[in-house]
Motif scaffolding. Structure first.
Motif, PDB file in Angstrom:
ATOM      1  N   ARG A   1       0.841  -1.202   0.000  1.00  0.00           N
ATOM      2  CA  ARG A   1       0.000   0.000   0.000  1.00  0.00           C
ATOM      3  C   ARG A   1       0.871   1.246   0.000  1.00  0.00           C
ATOM      4  N   PHE A   2       0.487   2.188  -0.828  1.00  0.00           N
ATOM      5  CA  PHE A   2       1.105   3.511  -0.935  1.00  0.00           C
ATOM      6  C   PHE A   2       2.521   3.478  -1.501  1.00  0.00           C
ATOM      7  N   MET A   3       2.914   2.391  -2.136  1.00  0.00           N
ATOM      8  CA  MET A   3       4.223   2.325  -2.795  1.00  0.00           C
ATOM      9  C   MET A   3       4.077   2.718  -4.254  1.00  0.00           C
ATOM     10  N   GLY A   4       5.001   3.539  -4.726  1.00  0.00           N
ATOM     11  CA  GLY A   4       5.040   3.914  -6.130  1.00  0.00           C
ATOM     12  C   GLY A   4       5.685   2.817  -6.961  1.00  0.00           C
ATOM     13  N   SER A   5       5.670   3.000  -8.270  1.00  0.00           N
ATOM     14  CA  SER A   5       6.187   1.965  -9.173  1.00  0.00           C
ATOM     15  C   SER A   5       7.673   1.697  -8.965  1.00  0.00           C
TER      16      SER A   5
ATOM     17  N   ASP B   1       0.686   6.688  -9.585  1.00  0.00           N
ATOM     18  CA  ASP B   1       2.102   6.645  -9.229  1.00  0.00           C
ATOM     19  C   ASP B   1       2.482   7.882  -8.427  1.00  0.00           C
ATOM     20  N   SER B   2       3.730   7.941  -8.004  1.00  0.00           N
ATOM     21  CA  SER B   2       4.209   9.089  -7.233  1.00  0.00           C
ATOM     22  C   SER B   2       4.029  10.385  -8.008  1.00  0.00           C
ATOM     23  N   PHE B   3       4.235  10.329  -9.309  1.00  0.00           N
ATOM     24  CA  PHE B   3       4.022  11.474 -10.190  1.00  0.00           C
ATOM     25  C   PHE B   3       3.234  11.001 -11.388  1.00  0.00           C
ATOM     26  N   GLY B   4       1.963  11.289 -11.425  1.00  0.00           N
ATOM     27  CA  GLY B   4       1.134  10.926 -12.570  1.00  0.00           C
ATOM     28  C   GLY B   4       0.589   9.508 -12.490  1.00  0.00           C
TER      29      GLY B   4
END
Length: 175
Positions: A20-24, A93-96
């Motif tokens: 949970r809450f991890m970006g790619s 994702d973290s950005f986009g």
């Protein structure tokens, strides 16, 4: 049929809860993937004309609908767009957003392959693409036979190998 979208969030009680809450990039670092079995569909709504991933993200962060029961849309969530008869999944994702077609790609042969594959490490969509049993049985021989072969080789090499010549070293040569 009207266009819709779904929001999926990682099941907080499921096997993937640690993702949970991890970006790619973090998922890659840990060798993890976006797997549908880790997610629960928590919301479905009509997709209005002109609505985008960004507008969905904004709405589910700032202006939650009254019937929405998930957490604010965040990294690791998946938005699935059902438009014009096609489905597309996007990882927040973290950005986009990152398109994740594997969210739908359930290999129909996976269960069959798990039952039939000789090497469990080769679950890859191809049944029996390398049997370790055959390799082992071809190489396998009795230990006694192998020892006898090695002994015969050693004896043969001992007979054909030149014997080392020992030079006598005199006391004069040493001084």
């Amino acid at each position: 049929m009207a266009d819709t979208f779904d929001i999926y969030q990682i099941d907080e009680n499921g096997a993937g809860r640690d993702l949970r809450f991890m970006g790619s990039r973090m998922l890659e670092h840990f060798g993890a993937e976006v797997k549908p079995e880790n997610y629960k569909k928590i919301y479905t709504a009509p997709l209005t004309e002109g609505e985008t991933l960004d507008s969905i993200y904004e709405r589910f962060n700032l202006h939650h609908p009254a019937d929405y029961r998930g957490h604010s849309l965040s990294v690791s969530d998946v938005i699935v767009l059902h438009q014009n008869g096609q489905d597309q999944a996007f990882f927040v994702d973290s950005f986009g957003f990152k398109q994740v077609p594997e969210f739908f790609a359930d290999n129909p042969l996976k269960k069959v392959e798990e039952l039939l594959e000789d090497d469990y490490g080769m679950i890859d969509g191809i049944i029996n693409n390398g049997s370790r049993k055959e390799e082992r049985s071809e190489k396998k021989g009795s230990l006694l036979e192998k020892l006898q072969e090695k002994k015969a080789e050693a004896l043969q090499q001992g007979q054909t190998a030149p014997k080392p010549v020992k030079d006598k070293i005199t006391d004069k040569e040493l001084s």
